[in-house]
Write a protein that holds these residues in place. Sequence first.
Motif, PDB file in Angstrom:
ATOM      1  N   ARG A  33      -5.682   9.089   2.393  1.00  0.00           N
ATOM      2  CA  ARG A  33      -6.044   8.367   1.177  1.00  0.00           C
ATOM      3  C   ARG A  33      -4.970   7.321   0.879  1.00  0.00           C
ATOM      4  O   ARG A  33      -3.813   7.478   1.266  1.00  0.00           O
ATOM      5  CB  ARG A  33      -6.195   9.329  -0.003  1.00  0.00           C
ATOM      6  CG  ARG A  33      -7.358  10.307   0.163  1.00  0.00           C
ATOM      7  CD  ARG A  33      -7.431  11.293  -0.984  1.00  0.00           C
ATOM      8  NE  ARG A  33      -8.531  12.232  -0.804  1.00  0.00           N
ATOM      9  CZ  ARG A  33      -9.761  12.026  -1.248  1.00  0.00           C
ATOM     10  NH1 ARG A  33     -10.036  10.907  -1.929  1.00  0.00           N
ATOM     11  NH2 ARG A  33     -10.710  12.911  -1.037  1.00  0.00           N
ATOM     12  N   ALA A  85       0.840  -1.199   0.000  1.00  0.00           N
ATOM     13  CA  ALA A  85       0.000   0.000   0.000  1.00  0.00           C
ATOM     14  C   ALA A  85       0.872   1.244   0.000  1.00  0.00           C
ATOM     15  O   ALA A  85       1.985   1.245   0.547  1.00  0.00           O
ATOM     16  CB  ALA A  85      -0.927   0.016   1.217  1.00  0.00           C
ATOM     17  N   ASP A 111      -1.126   8.213   1.678  1.00  0.00           N
ATOM     18  CA  ASP A 111      -0.814   9.644   1.694  1.00  0.00           C
ATOM     19  C   ASP A 111      -1.069  10.223   3.083  1.00  0.00           C
ATOM     20  O   ASP A 111      -1.804   9.661   3.900  1.00  0.00           O
ATOM     21  CB  ASP A 111      -1.664  10.376   0.665  1.00  0.00           C
ATOM     22  CG  ASP A 111      -1.346   9.933  -0.756  1.00  0.00           C
ATOM     23  OD1 ASP A 111      -0.183   9.609  -1.021  1.00  0.00           O
ATOM     24  OD2 ASP A 111      -2.270   9.900  -1.587  1.00  0.00           O
ATOM     25  N   ARG A 152      -3.568   3.847  -1.831  1.00  0.00           N
ATOM     26  CA  ARG A 152      -3.637   2.915  -2.948  1.00  0.00           C
ATOM     27  C   ARG A 152      -3.231   1.547  -2.417  1.00  0.00           C
ATOM     28  O   ARG A 152      -2.161   1.411  -1.804  1.00  0.00           O
ATOM     29  CB  ARG A 152      -2.700   3.367  -4.069  1.00  0.00           C
ATOM     30  CG  ARG A 152      -3.215   4.555  -4.870  1.00  0.00           C
ATOM     31  CD  ARG A 152      -2.103   5.209  -5.665  1.00  0.00           C
ATOM     32  NE  ARG A 152      -1.246   6.007  -4.793  1.00  0.00           N
ATOM     33  CZ  ARG A 152      -0.097   6.561  -5.187  1.00  0.00           C
ATOM     34  NH1 ARG A 152       0.319   6.366  -6.434  1.00  0.00           N
ATOM     35  NH2 ARG A 152       0.609   7.292  -4.354  1.00  0.00           N
ATOM     36  N   VAL A 204      -9.842   4.696  -0.973  1.00  0.00           N
ATOM     37  CA  VAL A 204      -8.848   3.640  -1.181  1.00  0.00           C
ATOM     38  C   VAL A 204      -8.989   3.133  -2.606  1.00  0.00           C
ATOM     39  O   VAL A 204     -10.045   2.608  -2.994  1.00  0.00           O
ATOM     40  CB  VAL A 204      -9.033   2.474  -0.188  1.00  0.00           C
ATOM     41  CG1 VAL A 204      -8.006   1.376  -0.467  1.00  0.00           C
ATOM     42  CG2 VAL A 204      -8.901   2.970   1.253  1.00  0.00           C
ATOM     43  N   ALA A 205      -7.940   3.289  -3.398  1.00  0.00           N
ATOM     44  CA  ALA A 205      -7.949   2.834  -4.786  1.00  0.00           C
ATOM     45  C   ALA A 205      -7.275   1.477  -4.880  1.00  0.00           C
ATOM     46  O   ALA A 205      -6.129   1.308  -4.425  1.00  0.00           O
ATOM     47  CB  ALA A 205      -7.215   3.838  -5.667  1.00  0.00           C
ATOM     48  N   LEU A 206      -7.986   0.500  -5.439  1.00  0.00           N
ATOM     49  CA  LEU A 206      -7.417  -0.824  -5.653  1.00  0.00           C
ATOM     50  C   LEU A 206      -6.628  -0.827  -6.950  1.00  0.00           C
ATOM     51  O   LEU A 206      -7.126  -0.399  -8.001  1.00  0.00           O
ATOM     52  CB  LEU A 206      -8.520  -1.874  -5.716  1.00  0.00           C
ATOM     53  CG  LEU A 206      -9.071  -2.354  -4.375  1.00  0.00           C
ATOM     54  CD1 LEU A 206     -10.362  -3.131  -4.567  1.00  0.00           C
ATOM     55  CD2 LEU A 206      -8.031  -3.209  -3.644  1.00  0.00           C
ATOM     56  N   GLN A 207      -5.397  -1.314  -6.902  1.00  0.00           N
ATOM     57  CA  GLN A 207      -4.561  -1.379  -8.088  1.00  0.00           C
ATOM     58  C   GLN A 207      -3.861  -2.729  -8.161  1.00  0.00           C
ATOM     59  O   GLN A 207      -3.657  -3.403  -7.137  1.00  0.00           O
ATOM     60  CB  GLN A 207      -3.525  -0.249  -8.087  1.00  0.00           C
ATOM     61  CG  GLN A 207      -4.154   1.144  -8.151  1.00  0.00           C
ATOM     62  CD  GLN A 207      -3.114   2.246  -8.273  1.00  0.00           C
ATOM     63  OE1 GLN A 207      -1.939   1.998  -8.510  1.00  0.00           O
ATOM     64  NE2 GLN A 207      -3.554   3.486  -8.121  1.00  0.00           N
ATOM     65  N   PHE A 250      -2.440  -2.355  -3.352  1.00  0.00           N
ATOM     66  CA  PHE A 250      -2.028  -3.181  -4.481  1.00  0.00           C
ATOM     67  C   PHE A 250      -2.313  -4.650  -4.163  1.00  0.00           C
ATOM     68  O   PHE A 250      -1.614  -5.271  -3.349  1.00  0.00           O
ATOM     69  CB  PHE A 250      -0.550  -2.954  -4.777  1.00  0.00           C
ATOM     70  CG  PHE A 250      -0.231  -1.538  -5.163  1.00  0.00           C
ATOM     71  CD1 PHE A 250      -0.208  -1.144  -6.489  1.00  0.00           C
ATOM     72  CD2 PHE A 250       0.010  -0.579  -4.180  1.00  0.00           C
ATOM     73  CE1 PHE A 250       0.064   0.172  -6.846  1.00  0.00           C
ATOM     74  CE2 PHE A 250       0.288   0.735  -4.525  1.00  0.00           C
ATOM     75  CZ  PHE A 250       0.307   1.112  -5.864  1.00  0.00           C
ATOM     76  N   THR A 296       1.418  -2.576 -11.229  1.00  0.00           N
ATOM     77  CA  THR A 296       1.548  -1.112 -11.315  1.00  0.00           C
ATOM     78  C   THR A 296       2.351  -0.523 -10.160  1.00  0.00           C
ATOM     79  O   THR A 296       2.559   0.695 -10.118  1.00  0.00           O
ATOM     80  CB  THR A 296       0.155  -0.454 -11.347  1.00  0.00           C
ATOM     81  OG1 THR A 296      -0.494  -0.657 -10.072  1.00  0.00           O
ATOM     82  CG2 THR A 296      -0.705  -1.056 -12.443  1.00  0.00           C
ATOM     83  N   ALA A 333       4.134   3.195  -9.568  1.00  0.00           N
ATOM     84  CA  ALA A 333       3.641   4.060  -8.492  1.00  0.00           C
ATOM     85  C   ALA A 333       4.792   4.571  -7.630  1.00  0.00           C
ATOM     86  O   ALA A 333       4.782   5.730  -7.183  1.00  0.00           O
ATOM     87  CB  ALA A 333       2.631   3.306  -7.635  1.00  0.00           C
TER      88      ALA A 333
END
Length: 603
Positions: free
Chosen positions: A234, A227, A230, A236, A256-259, A238, A263, A267
Amino acid sequence: MRQTFEEAADRSFASRHLPRLRAELEKQGLDGFVVPHEDEHQNEYLPAANERLAWVSGFTGSAGAAVVMKDRAAIFTDGRYTVQVRDQVDPAFFEYLDLVEGGPPAFIASQAAGAVIGYDPRLHSPTALGHIQRAAERAGAVLRPVDVNPIDLAWGDDRPPQPQAAVVPQPERFTGEASEAKRREIGAAIVAAGADVAVLTAPASLAWLFNIRGGDVIRTPLPLGQAVVDKDGRARLFLDPAKVTDELPAWLGNEVALQSPETLAGALDALHGQSVLIDPAQSSAWYFDRLMQAGAKVVRGPDPCILPRAAKNEIEIEGSRQAHIRDGAALSNFLHWVATTAQTELPAEDEIVTVLEGFREATGALKDLSFDTIAGAGPNGALPHYRPVRRTIRRVEAGSLLLVDGGGQYLDGTTDVTRTMAIGDPTAEQKDRFTRVLKGHIALSVVRFPEGTTGSQLDALARLPLWMAGLDYDHGTGHGVGSYLGVHEGPQRIAKAANTQALLPGMILSNEPGFYKEGHWGIRIENLQVVTPAAPISGGERPMLGFETLTLAPIDRRLIKVSLLTDNERAWMDAYHAEVLAKVGPLMQGEARVWLEQACAPL
């Protein structure tokens, strides 16, 4: 229970796999290769696909390393695995060396003069890698990172796939706090560390921070991933898309953005110019190399999730209490079996393990064991971390002792408990040693201590009754335990070795002094206990923290030499057994319930 890699590993691995690895080393222009036990996430327990040390050597312990050269190889283990490594690893291909006294760095310094030694930067922490680099410099060797691990290439199509267990929500009724609130707290910690963002690579931190659990690692409900968080909270996350359930995106929320893990490198590259907090003890050297190449300012510091994860909230503590009542009933049923059936049938250690695990499974709430069950009969009990493996298995014998250490993973808590039981009539020596261990255990249960006290400052309390008789034990007295997470959790611990982490309210630790008569029998008494908030003592001047015992299961009264106990120690023992009977008794039936009443009777 899920299958472990050990069920497939055997002593022929070295003869079959070393030639394949050496062929790959030659292709890459390497004279040797360092093989740590750790994987890309620095896990203690590994998915089968990451059991590289086991694939090369056949050794399946949870700590170890190897160095493979063109014409020789060495495997390094600590004292826990003295028996196991010799049972699993063929000495015709590996020499056995000590992991603690020197380890791979000492071997490289003395054996790798002028050699080119490869290593996988994804598998070594910067701290561990630094020791190896300095050893290579002393030997005049070259240490070279590899892009693709030669073991993975040698393993080829036989290598199991990476785990894709579903990542599921861990409800707030178990966690006690929403992920959003946790992320705000971590964001503030990032700012306090002088950073803009934090990179988290420890699966336990992901599980705690996002209130999720997984099944990628046996014995611990971890989701493997990374992860980037920030400072505003917030994040991201992974994760392999195959592990993402339909409910997970909504559970994580819009912040929370799933990636995909593919990637992640990009990042990290995008963090150019930012201050990035990352833990050199938790994250591998690859992350540091990538961030520095990207032009980020690396801020080395502890994972900001470690302390809040260790200091449990009241919901987590209550969950642990309930898990221990449930687990205590399973263990008490097992202890009844030992006190009756096992006394006449004298079972073998592997049968003992199966019986205990069966009682835990019968609760209907067990998600996994918290570690592989230890059952040591007679001389095997004198090996503190022995596990029954193949030809070392013994049957219990009359006049000796049985030491059993095991635990369970439940949605509401993680357990770990050791009991030592007499088989037949105990000797005077056994009772003396057991009672001294018990006295130390009680001392560490009842102690009150001021804020700022560390576990290393309390360690001597558990050892004093043994020291007064010229005795001691060579392992730590207590380790941290997670909340439906790892059974070994830092940073808290109780041991002789210096530890600067103060004990904080909500931290759960084990209390497990012992004594081991080599070649004869071993004794250990282990309960889990939670640090209680500071409170005043009548007539005192400062509020003091203390411990609340969580584990509930009878302690073998036949092994207690009552005359060695003080009045206060007897009172503690009677009160503890009364609590066991009151809380565990309602879950037991028939003869086992009658036995429990007798086992918990006042001294």
